[in-house]
Scaffold this motif. Structure first.
Motif, PDB file in Angstrom:
ATOM      1  N   GLU A  62       0.464 -20.329 -20.267  1.00 52.56           N
ATOM      2  CA  GLU A  62       0.046 -21.688 -20.493  1.00 52.56           C
ATOM      3  C   GLU A  62      -1.463 -21.936 -21.044  1.00 52.56           C
ATOM      4  O   GLU A  62      -2.321 -21.115 -20.762  1.00 52.56           O
ATOM      5  CB  GLU A  62      -0.377 -22.359 -18.907  1.00 52.56           C
TER       6      GLU A  62
ATOM      7  N   ARG B 229       5.122 -18.754 -25.678  1.00 54.02           N
ATOM      8  CA  ARG B 229       6.309 -18.022 -25.303  1.00 54.02           C
ATOM      9  C   ARG B 229       6.816 -16.881 -26.293  1.00 54.02           C
ATOM     10  O   ARG B 229       6.949 -17.071 -27.419  1.00 54.02           O
ATOM     11  CB  ARG B 229       7.443 -19.017 -25.228  1.00 54.02           C
TER      12      ARG B 229
ATOM     13  N   SER C  83      10.471 -21.774 -32.023  1.00 51.69           N
ATOM     14  CA  SER C  83      10.350 -20.443 -32.080  1.00 51.69           C
ATOM     15  C   SER C  83      10.694 -19.826 -33.539  1.00 51.69           C
ATOM     16  O   SER C  83      11.813 -20.106 -33.910  1.00 51.69           O
ATOM     17  CB  SER C  83      10.885 -19.428 -31.037  1.00 51.69           C
TER      18      SER C  83
ATOM     19  N   ALA D 200       5.961 -23.942 -26.628  1.00 44.47           N
ATOM     20  CA  ALA D 200       6.936 -25.149 -25.677  1.00 44.47           C
ATOM     21  C   ALA D 200       6.156 -26.064 -25.549  1.00 44.47           C
ATOM     22  O   ALA D 200       4.884 -26.179 -25.264  1.00 44.47           O
ATOM     23  CB  ALA D 200       7.215 -24.105 -24.686  1.00 44.47           C
TER      24      ALA D 200
ATOM     25  N   ALA E 146       5.654 -16.589 -20.835  1.00 44.13           N
ATOM     26  CA  ALA E 146       5.045 -17.698 -21.205  1.00 44.13           C
ATOM     27  C   ALA E 146       3.655 -17.742 -20.749  1.00 44.13           C
ATOM     28  O   ALA E 146       3.314 -17.575 -19.572  1.00 44.13           O
ATOM     29  CB  ALA E 146       5.878 -19.065 -20.756  1.00 44.13           C
TER      30      ALA E 146
ATOM     31  N   SER F 178      12.319 -17.709 -13.302  1.00 42.06           N
ATOM     32  CA  SER F 178      10.727 -17.632 -13.708  1.00 42.06           C
ATOM     33  C   SER F 178       9.655 -17.508 -12.387  1.00 42.06           C
ATOM     34  O   SER F 178      10.379 -18.015 -11.234  1.00 42.06           O
ATOM     35  CB  SER F 178      10.344 -18.672 -14.578  1.00 42.06           C
TER      36      SER F 178
ATOM     37  N   ASP G 215       2.671 -24.544 -23.952  1.00 39.54           N
ATOM     38  CA  ASP G 215       2.568 -22.743 -23.608  1.00 39.54           C
ATOM     39  C   ASP G 215       3.079 -22.029 -24.992  1.00 39.54           C
ATOM     40  O   ASP G 215       3.923 -22.366 -25.484  1.00 39.54           O
ATOM     41  CB  ASP G 215       3.246 -22.368 -22.234  1.00 39.54           C
TER      42      ASP G 215
ATOM     43  N   SER H 213      11.141 -26.154 -27.060  1.00 42.22           N
ATOM     44  CA  SER H 213      10.178 -25.074 -27.615  1.00 42.22           C
ATOM     45  C   SER H 213      10.771 -25.079 -28.981  1.00 42.22           C
ATOM     46  O   SER H 213      12.163 -25.096 -29.340  1.00 42.22           O
ATOM     47  CB  SER H 213      10.442 -23.843 -26.944  1.00 42.22           C
TER      48      SER H 213
ATOM     49  N   GLU I  16       9.597 -13.525 -26.057  1.00 41.70           N
ATOM     50  CA  GLU I  16      10.722 -13.018 -25.421  1.00 41.70           C
ATOM     51  C   GLU I  16      11.660 -12.255 -26.340  1.00 41.70           C
ATOM     52  O   GLU I  16      11.404 -12.150 -27.498  1.00 41.70           O
ATOM     53  CB  GLU I  16      11.721 -14.259 -24.698  1.00 41.70           C
TER      54      GLU I  16
END
Length: 208
Positions: free
Chosen positions: A161, A169, A30, A205, A159, A112, A167, A28, A171
């Protein structure tokens, strides 16, 4: 009996192949921000990092459908404001600034769950953050040194999809560690205090 055993073995092999073909890895990328509260040390020494935006890259490997191991690297640049009344630093609300690069290298355990397209997760781990002073006009003190501060990573996110391979994400990440002092002579920036860096992130991701 032999036919039943052969059928059972075939089913086991088919399931194993299907599991092996499942996506168990992802990477991923970010954008993340860092937000730092002011740290108060003995003798009135204070430290606070300025808010900034940086890059976060992560790799996850799924050990089980709900558990994964993660490696992280992040990078940004910001400034740290210091005050020390004992040395007449940062008085009259005019702090001393140190311009620095901040790099994170960490590892974490990720738990998860799956609810259709939504996958909430929690993570906890350890790592280090490298604070490297940049000797430019944004740094008002010379002869500073890099700090490598070890700490604890924690957080959680969600996350969503958008396809079998991708996906989105989002956080919240927190990092507990000792406030940097850049090895300033005389310990003029030393607070001997721990702080939590708040590092929310959002990115995409790719699963493979």
């Amino acid at each position: 009996m032999k036919k039943m055993m052969l059928l059972g073995a075939l089913l086991v092999c088919t399931a194993a192949v299907g599991y092996a073909q499942e996506s168990r890895q992802d990477v991923s990328a970010s954008a993340y921000g860092v937000f730092d509260s002011k740290v108060h040390g003995p003798g009135g020494v204070t430290e606070q990092g300025t808010s900034a935006i940086g890059f976060l890259g992560s790799y996850r490997y799924s050990v089980t459908p709900r558990s994964a191991l993660e490696l992280n690297y992040s990078f940004l640049q910001n400034s740290h404001r210091y005050g020390n009344p004992s040395f007449n630093i940062g008085t009259d609300n005019v702090p001393i600034y140190v311009h620095a690069r901040q790099q994170e290298i960490s590892g974490a355990y990720v738990y998860s769950r799956n609810y259709k397209r939504y996958n909430p997760f929690l993570e906890v781990g350890v790592g280090g953050i490298l604070f490297s002073p940049i000797q430019d006009f944004g740094t008002q003190v010379q002869s500073l040194k890099r700090n490598t501060n070890i700490g604890a990573l924690f957080g959680g996110g969600l996350a969503y999809e958008i396809s079998p391979s991708f996906d989105i994400r989002a956080e919240y990440r927190g990092f507990l560690l000792k406030a940097p002092d850049f090895g300033a002579s005389g310990g003029i920036f030393k607070t001997n205090r721990y702080e939590v860096l708040s590092m929310p992130a959002i990115g995409i991701a790719y699963h493979f």
